[in-house]
Motif scaffolding. Sequence first.
Motif, PDB file in Angstrom:
ATOM      1  N   PRO A 123       0.807  -1.225   0.000  1.00  0.00           N
ATOM      2  CA  PRO A 123       0.000   0.000   0.000  1.00  0.00           C
ATOM      3  C   PRO A 123       0.836   1.268   0.000  1.00  0.00           C
ATOM      4  N   ASP A 124       2.136   1.139   0.262  1.00  0.00           N
ATOM      5  CA  ASP A 124       2.933   2.336   0.509  1.00  0.00           C
ATOM      6  C   ASP A 124       4.250   2.356  -0.258  1.00  0.00           C
ATOM      7  N   ALA A 125       4.394   1.529  -1.271  1.00  0.00           N
ATOM      8  CA  ALA A 125       5.612   1.519  -2.079  1.00  0.00           C
ATOM      9  C   ALA A 125       5.257   1.058  -3.485  1.00  0.00           C
ATOM     10  N   PHE A 126       6.042   1.486  -4.449  1.00  0.00           N
ATOM     11  CA  PHE A 126       5.806   1.079  -5.834  1.00  0.00           C
ATOM     12  C   PHE A 126       7.102   1.221  -6.618  1.00  0.00           C
ATOM     13  N   ASP A 127       7.226   0.434  -7.671  1.00  0.00           N
ATOM     14  CA  ASP A 127       8.327   0.566  -8.610  1.00  0.00           C
ATOM     15  C   ASP A 127       7.893   1.495  -9.738  1.00  0.00           C
ATOM     16  N   VAL A 128       8.871   2.002 -10.450  1.00  0.00           N
ATOM     17  CA  VAL A 128       8.597   2.916 -11.560  1.00  0.00           C
ATOM     18  C   VAL A 128       9.372   2.449 -12.784  1.00  0.00           C
ATOM     19  N   GLN A 129       8.724   2.534 -13.936  1.00  0.00           N
ATOM     20  CA  GLN A 129       9.393   2.224 -15.189  1.00  0.00           C
ATOM     21  C   GLN A 129       9.602   3.498 -16.001  1.00  0.00           C
ATOM     22  N   LEU A 130      10.839   3.703 -16.407  1.00  0.00           N
ATOM     23  CA  LEU A 130      11.172   4.782 -17.330  1.00  0.00           C
ATOM     24  C   LEU A 130      11.093   4.220 -18.740  1.00  0.00           C
ATOM     25  N   MET A 131      10.361   4.901 -19.616  1.00  0.00           N
ATOM     26  CA  MET A 131      10.296   4.515 -21.023  1.00  0.00           C
ATOM     27  C   MET A 131      10.750   5.697 -21.872  1.00  0.00           C
ATOM     28  N   TYR A 132      11.764   5.457 -22.688  1.00  0.00           N
ATOM     29  CA  TYR A 132      12.367   6.508 -23.511  1.00  0.00           C
ATOM     30  C   TYR A 132      12.111   6.212 -24.984  1.00  0.00           C
ATOM     31  N   TYR A 133      11.601   7.226 -25.699  1.00  0.00           N
ATOM     32  CA  TYR A 133      11.274   7.103 -27.117  1.00  0.00           C
ATOM     33  C   TYR A 133      12.159   8.070 -27.905  1.00  0.00           C
ATOM     34  N   PRO A 134      13.164   7.556 -28.628  1.00  0.00           N
ATOM     35  CA  PRO A 134      14.119   8.438 -29.304  1.00  0.00           C
ATOM     36  C   PRO A 134      13.620   9.019 -30.624  1.00  0.00           C
ATOM     37  N   GLN A 135      12.475   8.513 -31.124  1.00  0.00           N
ATOM     38  CA  GLN A 135      11.941   8.993 -32.406  1.00  0.00           C
ATOM     39  C   GLN A 135      10.600   9.679 -32.189  1.00  0.00           C
ATOM     40  N   ASP A 136      10.192  10.466 -33.189  1.00  0.00           N
ATOM     41  CA  ASP A 136       8.794  10.867 -33.241  1.00  0.00           C
ATOM     42  C   ASP A 136       7.962   9.593 -33.367  1.00  0.00           C
ATOM     43  N   VAL A 137       6.957   9.443 -32.526  1.00  0.00           N
ATOM     44  CA  VAL A 137       6.084   8.266 -32.589  1.00  0.00           C
ATOM     45  C   VAL A 137       4.722   8.714 -33.098  1.00  0.00           C
ATOM     46  N   THR A 138       4.342   8.195 -34.252  1.00  0.00           N
ATOM     47  CA  THR A 138       3.036   8.504 -34.827  1.00  0.00           C
ATOM     48  C   THR A 138       2.031   7.433 -34.409  1.00  0.00           C
ATOM     49  N   LEU A 139       0.765   7.701 -34.650  1.00  0.00           N
ATOM     50  CA  LEU A 139      -0.271   6.732 -34.301  1.00  0.00           C
ATOM     51  C   LEU A 139      -0.056   5.417 -35.040  1.00  0.00           C
ATOM     52  N   GLU A 140       0.389   5.500 -36.296  1.00  0.00           N
ATOM     53  CA  GLU A 140       0.584   4.293 -37.108  1.00  0.00           C
ATOM     54  C   GLU A 140       1.746   3.438 -36.601  1.00  0.00           C
ATOM     55  N   MET A 141       2.663   4.041 -35.843  1.00  0.00           N
ATOM     56  CA  MET A 141       3.837   3.300 -35.368  1.00  0.00           C
ATOM     57  C   MET A 141       3.540   2.434 -34.147  1.00  0.00           C
ATOM     58  N   GLY A 142       2.336   2.555 -33.604  1.00  0.00           N
ATOM     59  CA  GLY A 142       1.943   1.649 -32.524  1.00  0.00           C
ATOM     60  C   GLY A 142       2.596   1.939 -31.198  1.00  0.00           C
ATOM     61  N   GLY A 143       2.585   3.201 -30.805  1.00  0.00           N
ATOM     62  CA  GLY A 143       3.140   3.559 -29.500  1.00  0.00           C
ATOM     63  C   GLY A 143       2.424   2.847 -28.364  1.00  0.00           C
ATOM     64  N   THR A 144       3.054   2.829 -27.210  1.00  0.00           N
ATOM     65  CA  THR A 144       2.530   2.098 -26.060  1.00  0.00           C
ATOM     66  C   THR A 144       1.114   2.546 -25.710  1.00  0.00           C
ATOM     67  N   LEU A 145       0.222   1.582 -25.590  1.00  0.00           N
ATOM     68  CA  LEU A 145      -1.142   1.851 -25.134  1.00  0.00           C
ATOM     69  C   LEU A 145      -1.168   1.713 -23.616  1.00  0.00           C
ATOM     70  N   SER A 146      -1.871   2.610 -22.943  1.00  0.00           N
ATOM     71  CA  SER A 146      -2.023   2.484 -21.493  1.00  0.00           C
ATOM     72  C   SER A 146      -3.424   2.920 -21.089  1.00  0.00           C
ATOM     73  N   VAL A 147      -3.821   2.494 -19.905  1.00  0.00           N
ATOM     74  CA  VAL A 147      -5.158   2.794 -19.388  1.00  0.00           C
ATOM     75  C   VAL A 147      -4.996   3.667 -18.150  1.00  0.00           C
ATOM     76  N   PRO A 148      -5.207   4.973 -18.276  1.00  0.00           N
ATOM     77  CA  PRO A 148      -5.029   5.867 -17.128  1.00  0.00           C
ATOM     78  C   PRO A 148      -5.883   5.442 -15.935  1.00  0.00           C
ATOM     79  N   GLY A 149      -5.269   5.485 -14.756  1.00  0.00           N
ATOM     80  CA  GLY A 149      -5.994   5.173 -13.536  1.00  0.00           C
ATOM     81  C   GLY A 149      -6.154   3.697 -13.242  1.00  0.00           C
ATOM     82  N   SER A 150      -5.447   2.840 -13.982  1.00  0.00           N
ATOM     83  CA  SER A 150      -5.605   1.391 -13.783  1.00  0.00           C
ATOM     84  C   SER A 150      -4.572   0.804 -12.830  1.00  0.00           C
ATOM     85  N   HIS A 151      -3.583   1.583 -12.428  1.00  0.00           N
ATOM     86  CA  HIS A 151      -2.403   1.052 -11.738  1.00  0.00           C
ATOM     87  C   HIS A 151      -2.683   0.510 -10.347  1.00  0.00           C
ATOM     88  N   LEU A 152      -3.757   0.953  -9.706  1.00  0.00           N
ATOM     89  CA  LEU A 152      -4.050   0.487  -8.349  1.00  0.00           C
ATOM     90  C   LEU A 152      -5.148  -0.576  -8.327  1.00  0.00           C
TER      91      LEU A 152
END
Length: 286
Positions: free
Chosen positions: A116-145
Amino acid sequence: MPHPHRKNLLTSVQMARFVATGSFRMDAVVPDDMNQQAIDVLKAGIPGVPYGTPLSEAFVDTEFVQRLVELPEVAGAIHSLVGPEPLVDHHAVHIRKANDGEAQDLHGDAIIDVRPDAFDVQLMYYPQDVTLEMGGTLSVPGSHLRRTNETDTGRYQNLLGQTRLVCPAGTVVFLHHGIWHGGRRNDSDIDRYMFKIRFNPTVRQVRLWNLDDLYDEEVARELDQTFPWYENATGRLEKYNRIKLWQALTGDDTYDPEYWVTRVSNRPQRVVAQRSQNPHAKKEIA
């Protein structure tokens, strides 16, 4: 690693946004010269690091990654989220080939995690312009808990409010380890590159950011966000869980602006016995 300058730490409003959404995004924070160098570096691969290596020691032989984590804004975000000298859990280079028709299942990067009181963090680095067609990471805001086990969510598709990353080159995104996410298929003619590092904290994650705006009204507004995929009833649990996390991060177990936690934590211990059941009560004289 040196302590980041105060101006590069996250603000309380930004931390509250991370607690509510499960992510924090920094657009184009990596300079162009590094982005141009990154593709060749990632193609060549990043040498492995033993689990639990302190960040200050993990990439001393990999100049590019060392420069990345020492960028002032990046270092400030790392410190704000997991504190000084976190451990490197693992790192990986993800390459989504051009016209690759396969996507990852929606998943969280952990088994069921009840801390309840600790969490890990992931750093994700994108060195290019990412367009919608390139399939950037999908995520669901507010789902982490929401407590799930890795790919338990893999059967879910097209949740209301989900986001697909579209970003400029040099963008860095920090994710709570529990957020539901997955790489999408690449429908473009360009290979897509992403580099990630997962950090484990080594200190209590209490008040590690810039606290100047701790009592700003915007903090409460960030923590009270509702996302479209939430159920009307069960979605309230997400607000409960994020208030509990904010209490842990601030060291203030009284913070509860809408009383979500207070109501269900109220367990009075004072006992008021009836006089007839109290052997020490004075007897009435007839």
